[in-house]
Design a protein around this motif. Structure first.
Motif, PDB file in Angstrom:
ATOM      1  N   PHE A  98      45.720  36.248  34.123  1.00 56.72           N
ATOM      2  CA  PHE A  98      46.284  37.536  34.530  1.00 56.72           C
ATOM      3  C   PHE A  98      45.097  38.339  35.042  1.00 56.72           C
ATOM      4  CE2 PHE A  98      47.400  41.946  33.756  1.00 56.72           C
ATOM      5  CZ  PHE A  98      48.756  42.028  34.058  1.00 56.72           C
ATOM      6  N   VAL A  99      45.004  38.502  36.372  1.00 53.36           N
ATOM      7  CA  VAL A  99      43.804  39.096  36.962  1.00 53.36           C
ATOM      8  C   VAL A  99      44.064  40.529  37.415  1.00 53.36           C
ATOM      9  CG1 VAL A  99      42.845  36.877  37.669  1.00 53.36           C
ATOM     10  CG2 VAL A  99      44.289  38.151  39.266  1.00 53.36           C
ATOM     11  N   MET A 100      43.015  41.347  37.307  1.00 54.75           N
ATOM     12  CA  MET A 100      43.095  42.737  37.734  1.00 54.75           C
ATOM     13  C   MET A 100      41.844  43.058  38.551  1.00 54.75           C
ATOM     14  SD  MET A 100      44.462  44.431  34.175  1.00 54.75           S
ATOM     15  CE  MET A 100      45.094  45.913  34.953  1.00 54.75           C
ATOM     16  N   GLU A 101      42.013  43.914  39.532  1.00 56.79           N
ATOM     17  CA  GLU A 101      40.883  44.293  40.371  1.00 56.79           C
ATOM     18  C   GLU A 101      40.062  45.378  39.688  1.00 56.79           C
ATOM     19  OE1 GLU A 101      39.989  45.223  45.077  1.00 56.79           O
ATOM     20  OE2 GLU A 101      41.922  45.809  44.216  1.00 56.79           O
ATOM     21  N   ASP A 102      38.763  45.113  39.544  1.00 51.41           N
ATOM     22  CA  ASP A 102      37.877  46.117  38.963  1.00 51.41           C
ATOM     23  C   ASP A 102      37.676  47.246  39.970  1.00 51.41           C
ATOM     24  OD1 ASP A 102      35.726  46.833  36.842  1.00 51.41           O
ATOM     25  OD2 ASP A 102      34.652  46.934  38.741  1.00 51.41           O
ATOM     26  N   PRO A 103      37.988  48.488  39.585  1.00 44.00           N
ATOM     27  CA  PRO A 103      37.905  49.591  40.544  1.00 44.00           C
ATOM     28  C   PRO A 103      36.491  49.873  41.032  1.00 44.00           C
ATOM     29  CG  PRO A 103      38.308  50.432  38.328  1.00 44.00           C
ATOM     30  CD  PRO A 103      38.444  48.949  38.252  1.00 44.00           C
ATOM     31  N   GLY A 104      35.499  49.514  40.242  1.00 44.25           N
ATOM     32  CA  GLY A 104      34.122  49.788  40.630  1.00 44.25           C
ATOM     33  C   GLY A 104      33.571  48.779  41.615  1.00 44.25           C
ATOM     34  N   SER A 105      33.702  47.500  41.270  1.00 44.16           N
ATOM     35  CA  SER A 105      33.100  46.440  42.089  1.00 44.16           C
ATOM     36  C   SER A 105      34.061  45.844  43.105  1.00 44.16           C
ATOM     37  CB  SER A 105      32.592  45.317  41.181  1.00 44.16           C
ATOM     38  OG  SER A 105      33.673  44.686  40.501  1.00 44.16           O
ATOM     39  N   GLY A 106      35.376  46.029  42.880  1.00 44.04           N
ATOM     40  CA  GLY A 106      36.359  45.416  43.769  1.00 44.04           C
ATOM     41  C   GLY A 106      36.580  43.943  43.484  1.00 44.04           C
ATOM     42  N   ARG A 107      35.954  43.420  42.428  1.00 42.44           N
ATOM     43  CA  ARG A 107      36.114  42.004  42.081  1.00 42.44           C
ATOM     44  C   ARG A 107      37.312  41.828  41.147  1.00 42.44           C
ATOM     45  NH1 ARG A 107      31.220  39.268  43.353  1.00 42.44           N
ATOM     46  NH2 ARG A 107      29.487  40.691  43.736  1.00 42.44           N
ATOM     47  N   TRP A 108      37.839  40.618  41.140  1.00 43.37           N
ATOM     48  CA  TRP A 108      39.012  40.312  40.317  1.00 43.37           C
ATOM     49  C   TRP A 108      38.570  39.720  38.991  1.00 43.37           C
ATOM     50  CZ3 TRP A 108      43.888  41.839  41.514  1.00 43.37           C
ATOM     51  CH2 TRP A 108      44.069  42.353  42.804  1.00 43.37           C
ATOM     52  N   VAL A 109      39.137  40.273  37.918  1.00 42.86           N
ATOM     53  CA  VAL A 109      38.714  39.956  36.546  1.00 42.86           C
ATOM     54  C   VAL A 109      39.877  39.351  35.771  1.00 42.86           C
ATOM     55  CG1 VAL A 109      37.784  40.940  34.406  1.00 42.86           C
ATOM     56  CG2 VAL A 109      37.087  41.888  36.622  1.00 42.86           C
ATOM     57  N   ALA A 110      39.589  38.291  35.022  1.00 41.34           N
ATOM     58  CA  ALA A 110      40.618  37.650  34.186  1.00 41.34           C
ATOM     59  C   ALA A 110      40.770  38.442  32.896  1.00 41.34           C
ATOM     60  CB  ALA A 110      40.241  36.203  33.890  1.00 41.34           C
ATOM     61  N   GLN A 111      41.720  39.374  32.881  1.00 44.20           N
ATOM     62  CA  GLN A 111      41.956  40.198  31.689  1.00 44.20           C
ATOM     63  C   GLN A 111      42.865  39.501  30.691  1.00 44.20           C
ATOM     64  OE1 GLN A 111      40.448  42.827  30.897  1.00 44.20           O
ATOM     65  NE2 GLN A 111      39.761  43.911  32.713  1.00 44.20           N
TER      66      GLN A 111
ATOM     67  N   THR B 245      19.369  33.083  37.095  1.00 41.87           N
ATOM     68  CA  THR B 245      20.084  31.970  37.714  1.00 41.87           C
ATOM     69  C   THR B 245      20.976  32.510  38.824  1.00 41.87           C
ATOM     70  OG1 THR B 245      21.819  32.159  36.034  1.00 41.87           O
ATOM     71  CG2 THR B 245      20.106  30.529  35.639  1.00 41.87           C
ATOM     72  N   CYS B 246      21.271  31.661  39.774  1.00 40.51           N
ATOM     73  CA  CYS B 246      22.201  32.008  40.845  1.00 40.51           C
ATOM     74  C   CYS B 246      23.537  31.333  40.544  1.00 40.51           C
ATOM     75  CB  CYS B 246      21.670  31.554  42.202  1.00 40.51           C
ATOM     76  SG  CYS B 246      20.390  32.628  42.878  1.00 40.51           S
ATOM     77  N   LEU B 247      24.519  32.149  40.220  1.00 44.08           N
ATOM     78  CA  LEU B 247      25.853  31.636  39.918  1.00 44.08           C
ATOM     79  C   LEU B 247      26.803  32.042  41.038  1.00 44.08           C
ATOM     80  CD1 LEU B 247      26.153  32.484  36.111  1.00 44.08           C
ATOM     81  CD2 LEU B 247      25.477  30.330  37.162  1.00 44.08           C
ATOM     82  N   PRO B 248      27.856  31.267  41.221  1.00 47.96           N
ATOM     83  CA  PRO B 248      28.829  31.646  42.250  1.00 47.96           C
ATOM     84  C   PRO B 248      29.358  33.054  42.007  1.00 47.96           C
ATOM     85  CG  PRO B 248      29.269  29.431  41.442  1.00 47.96           C
ATOM     86  CD  PRO B 248      28.215  30.011  40.548  1.00 47.96           C
ATOM     87  N   ALA B 249      29.403  33.848  43.056  1.00 47.33           N
ATOM     88  CA  ALA B 249      29.933  35.206  42.950  1.00 47.33           C
ATOM     89  C   ALA B 249      31.374  35.131  42.477  1.00 47.33           C
ATOM     90  CB  ALA B 249      29.834  35.907  44.293  1.00 47.33           C
ATOM     91  N   CYS B 250      31.692  35.888  41.435  1.00 50.27           N
ATOM     92  CA  CYS B 250      33.016  35.770  40.829  1.00 50.27           C
ATOM     93  C   CYS B 250      33.994  36.780  41.407  1.00 50.27           C
ATOM     94  CB  CYS B 250      32.917  35.955  39.312  1.00 50.27           C
ATOM     95  SG  CYS B 250      32.402  37.625  38.798  1.00 50.27           S
ATOM     96  N   GLY B 251      35.282  36.446  41.277  1.00 52.41           N
ATOM     97  CA  GLY B 251      36.346  37.392  41.594  1.00 52.41           C
ATOM     98  C   GLY B 251      36.408  37.822  43.042  1.00 52.41           C
ATOM     99  N   GLU B 252      35.979  36.942  43.949  1.00 59.47           N
ATOM    100  CA  GLU B 252      36.006  37.286  45.373  1.00 59.47           C
ATOM    101  C   GLU B 252      36.833  36.257  46.137  1.00 59.47           C
ATOM    102  OE1 GLU B 252      31.926  37.584  46.613  1.00 59.47           O
ATOM    103  OE2 GLU B 252      31.799  39.680  46.004  1.00 59.47           O
ATOM    104  N   PRO B 253      38.109  36.542  46.363  1.00 58.30           N
ATOM    105  CA  PRO B 253      38.935  35.619  47.142  1.00 58.30           C
ATOM    106  C   PRO B 253      38.391  35.496  48.565  1.00 58.30           C
ATOM    107  CG  PRO B 253      40.279  37.279  46.020  1.00 58.30           C
ATOM    108  CD  PRO B 253      38.855  37.723  45.918  1.00 58.30           C
TER     109      PRO B 253
END
Length: 463
Positions: free
Chosen positions: A410-423, A166-174
């Protein structure tokens, strides 16, 4: 040995009356049965058994090599049997073997199919690849998107089998970039539109109750149809210790909202379903997590985009989030979790006890779990920091800790992908005034619920 030259023999037996009664026996063999011509093996096919000659009532099974199907009278067959008849002919001709055709690949919403084989071939062995149509969409789950036309006539992926992605909206990308250097933001910093495109505002208005129930909360968009929030935000307020969700018809959802004075410009939705975690405990806020299904999917754009979810906790992964790492919390600084909503929604900010009309954000460090527990244990034995919670904030306190709205991410930037994750999800705080020394904000540890979220969302693993 007697050769009869016929398929019929008449035997006359005469007893000698000896009384021995030993009976008699006759052995015979047949020869010269009707012979059928040796059938020709079809191209890309097999015959079984293979013999030098075939006689009356012999059977031959015809089959095709992998990736081919027998075709007889326009019908596809797995196998076919022919029989040698007494007149020396086969009861049927040997059918042909035709290459399997997988046909048109299944469609994927917001996705395209790229044919990797010449002539857009859909025959056995052909390869296709699925891609998402727009940059703000991504393939889910994260797999090799090559599909091959298999021997059974189905498009098959090495990881997913015959299921299409499926094609889902790319997450964690402001849609906007964060400032390059973000030190401590004293009192919060105003966010530009698109910086927190997953931020959601809930308003709950149950006008059927006396007195009227009105409150609010925040959440984080996970997909075009689902929002993540804290369970306490959408738990009915009038049922003691029972855990019952608010009726969906009493909830309004605002997305892409930046200034609460301009709610008319935001995307708003009604709610189809509220799912509180089945083990949410309203006494200590353990398992404070919930999902909201929107009545209608929201279009993804510059101001409305989902946030990413973390992978589950595991032996091969460090506890998430890690000590002293920094995360961002956004909100309008709503200070009273049970403040009433103004009748005039344009004046929402003043009546909800908001610090700011414009969305604000702060940067907070994750506190050691031991310090988190000690901080609250020193205040009261009634506070229970479980492994499903973590603390964030500064030892010296400050209004920074108070800015996040209940249920917000509470979001944090994943160091690998650069995307923001809801931790984390804003859950609760200490007994003293928010901002007091050593009063940390307490957040739901989202990674502990990855499996539960996957089961409710009905998606493949995102990790």
């Amino acid at each position: 040995r007697i050769q009869t030259e016929s398929n019929k023999v008449q035997v006359f037996f005469h007893s000698d009356n000896s009384g021995e009664n030993i009976g008699w026996r006759l052995s015979y063999t047949s020869s010269g049965r009707s012979q059928c011509p040796v059938p020709v093996k079809p191209l890309y096919g097999q015959l079984d058994p293979v013999q030098i000659q075939y006689s009356f009532k012999d059977h031959v099974l015809v089959s095709c090599d992998p990736g081919y199907r027998l075709i007889r009278d326009g019908e596809e067959l797995e196998h076919f049997q022919i029989e040698c008849q007494k007149d020396g002919s086969w009861n049927s001709s040997v059918p042909l073997c035709k290459m399997v055709d997988c046909g048109t690949p299944g469609e994927v919403a917001m996705g395209d199919v790229i044919f990797e084989s010449p002539g857009n071939s859909t025959l056995f062995g052909s390869i296709i690849q699925y891609t998402c149509r727009e940059s703000m969409y991504q393939i889910h789950p994260k797999i090799n998107t090559m599909y091959t036309c298999g021997e059974k006539g189905e498009w098959t992926n090495s990881e997913r089998g015959t299921k299409t992605p499926t094609c889902l909206p790319a997450c964690g990308e402001p849609s906007q970039s964060f400032p390059a250097l973000m030190k401590r933001i004293v009192g919060g910093r105003s966010a530009v539109p698109g910086l927190f495109p997953w931020q959601v505002l809930f308003t709950v208005e149950d006008m059927s109750r006396v007195p009227e129930d009105r409150w609010f909360g925040s959440g984080a968009l996970l997909s075009e149809s689902w929002v993540l929030t804290a369970a306490h935000v959408l738990r009915s307020q009038r049922r003691g210790d029972t855990v019952v969700p608010v009726a969906p018809e009493h909830i309004r959802v605002y997305l892409g909202l930046h200034d609460v004075r301009a709610k008319q410009h935001a995307t708003n939705r009604l709610v189809e379903q509220v799912i509180l975690h089945p083990h949410f405990d309203p006494r200590n806020y353990n398992n404070d997590i919930a999902l909201v299904k929107l009545s209608q999917a929201v279009p993804v754009g510059e101001l409305v985009r989902p946030v990413c979810l973390p992978p589950p906790q595991g032996k091969d992964r460090p506890q998430s989030p890690q000590l002293n790492t920094l995360g961002l919390v956004a909100g309008w600084g709503i200070s009273n979790p049970n403040a009433s909503v103004a009748t005039d929604t344009a004046a929402l900010s003043s009546d909800l006890g908001m610090v700011s009309d414009v969305l604000q954000y702060v940067k907070l460090p994750v506190v050691a779990q031991e310090e988190c527990k000690a901080s609250y244990a020193s205040r009261s034995i009634n506070y229970n920091i479980t492994d499903n919670m973590f603390c964030a904030g500064f030892y010296e306190g400050g209004r920074d800790t108070c800015l996040g709205d209940s249920g917000g991410a509470f979001v944090m930037e994943d160091p690998g992908s650069g995307r923001w994750v809801a931790q984390g999800l804003v859950s609760w705080g200490g007994p003293e005034e928010c901002g007091s020394q050593r009063v940390y904000g307490v957040y739901t540890r989202v990674a502990n619920y990855a499996d539960w979220l996957q089961s409710q969302l009905g998606t493949g693993p995102w990790w």
